[in-house]
Motif scaffolding. Sequence first.
Motif, PDB file in Angstrom:
ATOM      1  N   UNK A   1       0.839  -1.206   0.000  1.00 13.14           N
ATOM      2  CA  UNK A   1       0.000   0.000   0.000  1.00 13.14           C
ATOM      3  C   UNK A   1       0.872   1.254   0.000  1.00 13.14           C
ATOM      4  N   UNK A   2       0.548   2.180  -0.871  1.00 14.80           N
ATOM      5  CA  UNK A   2       1.273   3.447  -0.947  1.00 14.80           C
ATOM      6  C   UNK A   2       2.677   3.317  -1.525  1.00 14.80           C
ATOM      7  N   UNK A   3       2.882   2.343  -2.398  1.00 15.94           N
ATOM      8  CA  UNK A   3       4.208   2.161  -3.009  1.00 15.94           C
ATOM      9  C   UNK A   3       4.541   3.358  -3.885  1.00 15.94           C
ATOM     10  N   UNK A   4       5.784   3.855  -3.788  1.00 11.43           N
ATOM     11  CA  UNK A   4       6.166   4.993  -4.635  1.00 11.43           C
ATOM     12  C   UNK A   4       6.183   4.612  -6.117  1.00 11.43           C
ATOM     13  N   UNK A   5       6.063   5.612  -6.953  1.00 11.73           N
ATOM     14  CA  UNK A   5       6.041   5.392  -8.395  1.00 11.73           C
ATOM     15  C   UNK A   5       7.328   4.721  -8.872  1.00 11.73           C
ATOM     16  N   UNK A   6       8.462   5.066  -8.272  1.00 14.70           N
ATOM     17  CA  UNK A   6       9.741   4.461  -8.680  1.00 14.70           C
ATOM     18  C   UNK A   6       9.728   2.956  -8.459  1.00 14.70           C
ATOM     19  N   UNK A   7       9.112   2.507  -7.381  1.00 13.91           N
ATOM     20  CA  UNK A   7       9.039   1.071  -7.097  1.00 13.91           C
ATOM     21  C   UNK A   7       8.129   0.387  -8.108  1.00 13.91           C
ATOM     22  N   UNK A   8       7.044   1.022  -8.451  1.00 15.67           N
ATOM     23  CA  UNK A   8       6.118   0.441  -9.432  1.00 15.67           C
ATOM     24  C   UNK A   8       6.792   0.363 -10.807  1.00 15.67           C
ATOM     25  N   UNK A   9       7.509   1.406 -11.189  1.00 17.03           N
ATOM     26  CA  UNK A   9       8.234   1.374 -12.466  1.00 17.03           C
ATOM     27  C   UNK A   9       9.349   0.322 -12.444  1.00 17.03           C
ATOM     28  N   UNK A  10      10.002   0.186 -11.306  1.00 18.70           N
ATOM     29  CA  UNK A  10      11.034  -0.846 -11.174  1.00 18.70           C
ATOM     30  C   UNK A  10      10.453  -2.233 -11.317  1.00 18.70           C
ATOM     31  N   UNK A  11       9.269  -2.440 -10.758  1.00 17.91           N
ATOM     32  CA  UNK A  11       8.600  -3.732 -10.896  1.00 17.91           C
ATOM     33  C   UNK A  11       8.239  -4.001 -12.349  1.00 17.91           C
ATOM     34  N   UNK A  12       7.796  -2.975 -13.037  1.00 15.17           N
ATOM     35  CA  UNK A  12       7.499  -3.132 -14.461  1.00 15.17           C
ATOM     36  C   UNK A  12       8.745  -3.475 -15.261  1.00 15.17           C
ATOM     37  N   UNK A  13       9.846  -2.839 -14.909  1.00 14.43           N
ATOM     38  CA  UNK A  13      11.124  -3.146 -15.553  1.00 14.43           C
ATOM     39  C   UNK A  13      11.548  -4.582 -15.254  1.00 14.43           C
ATOM     40  N   UNK A  14      11.302  -5.020 -14.030  1.00 16.79           N
ATOM     41  CA  UNK A  14      11.626  -6.409 -13.665  1.00 16.79           C
ATOM     42  C   UNK A  14      10.811  -7.390 -14.500  1.00 16.79           C
ATOM     43  N   UNK A  15       9.546  -7.087 -14.700  1.00 14.96           N
ATOM     44  CA  UNK A  15       8.710  -7.982 -15.498  1.00 14.96           C
ATOM     45  C   UNK A  15       9.147  -7.996 -16.968  1.00 14.96           C
ATOM     46  N   UNK A  16       9.586  -6.852 -17.477  1.00 17.14           N
ATOM     47  CA  UNK A  16      10.097  -6.808 -18.854  1.00 17.14           C
ATOM     48  C   UNK A  16      11.389  -7.624 -18.963  1.00 17.14           C
ATOM     49  N   UNK A  17      12.258  -7.501 -17.969  1.00 18.91           N
ATOM     50  CA  UNK A  17      13.480  -8.303 -17.959  1.00 18.91           C
ATOM     51  C   UNK A  17      13.180  -9.779 -17.856  1.00 18.91           C
TER      52      UNK A  17
END
Length: 101
Positions: A38-54
């Motif tokens: 809950x309340x995850x910063x945008x940088x963490x969400x973008x990092x997770x998206x990058x992880x999924x792309x990797x």
Amino acid sequence: MAVSDPGASAERTRLAWRRTGLSATAVALLTARPAFAPGAPLAVILGAGLAMAGWAALIGLAYRRAHGLIAWPPRPGRRTVTAYAVITAGFAVLGTVLVTL
């Protein structure tokens, strides 16, 4: 006297690529986990998206390499192995960054 079976080494390598893909899946899920807090910063969400792309790239490379080992004689996978190593190192860096955020 031992009988040589050149196909067995390709089969073992293919299975190793499958295991590596499964471990990459576990790492990707652990890397993406902080994005669901809950309340995850945008940088963490973008990092997770990058992880999924990797992760998708790693699975695609593993699939390509496994199919290259089915052919006789097995095709060499120099570029695939190098790309896999680079993406895996990127996963290590990304995981470190996400943990420290």
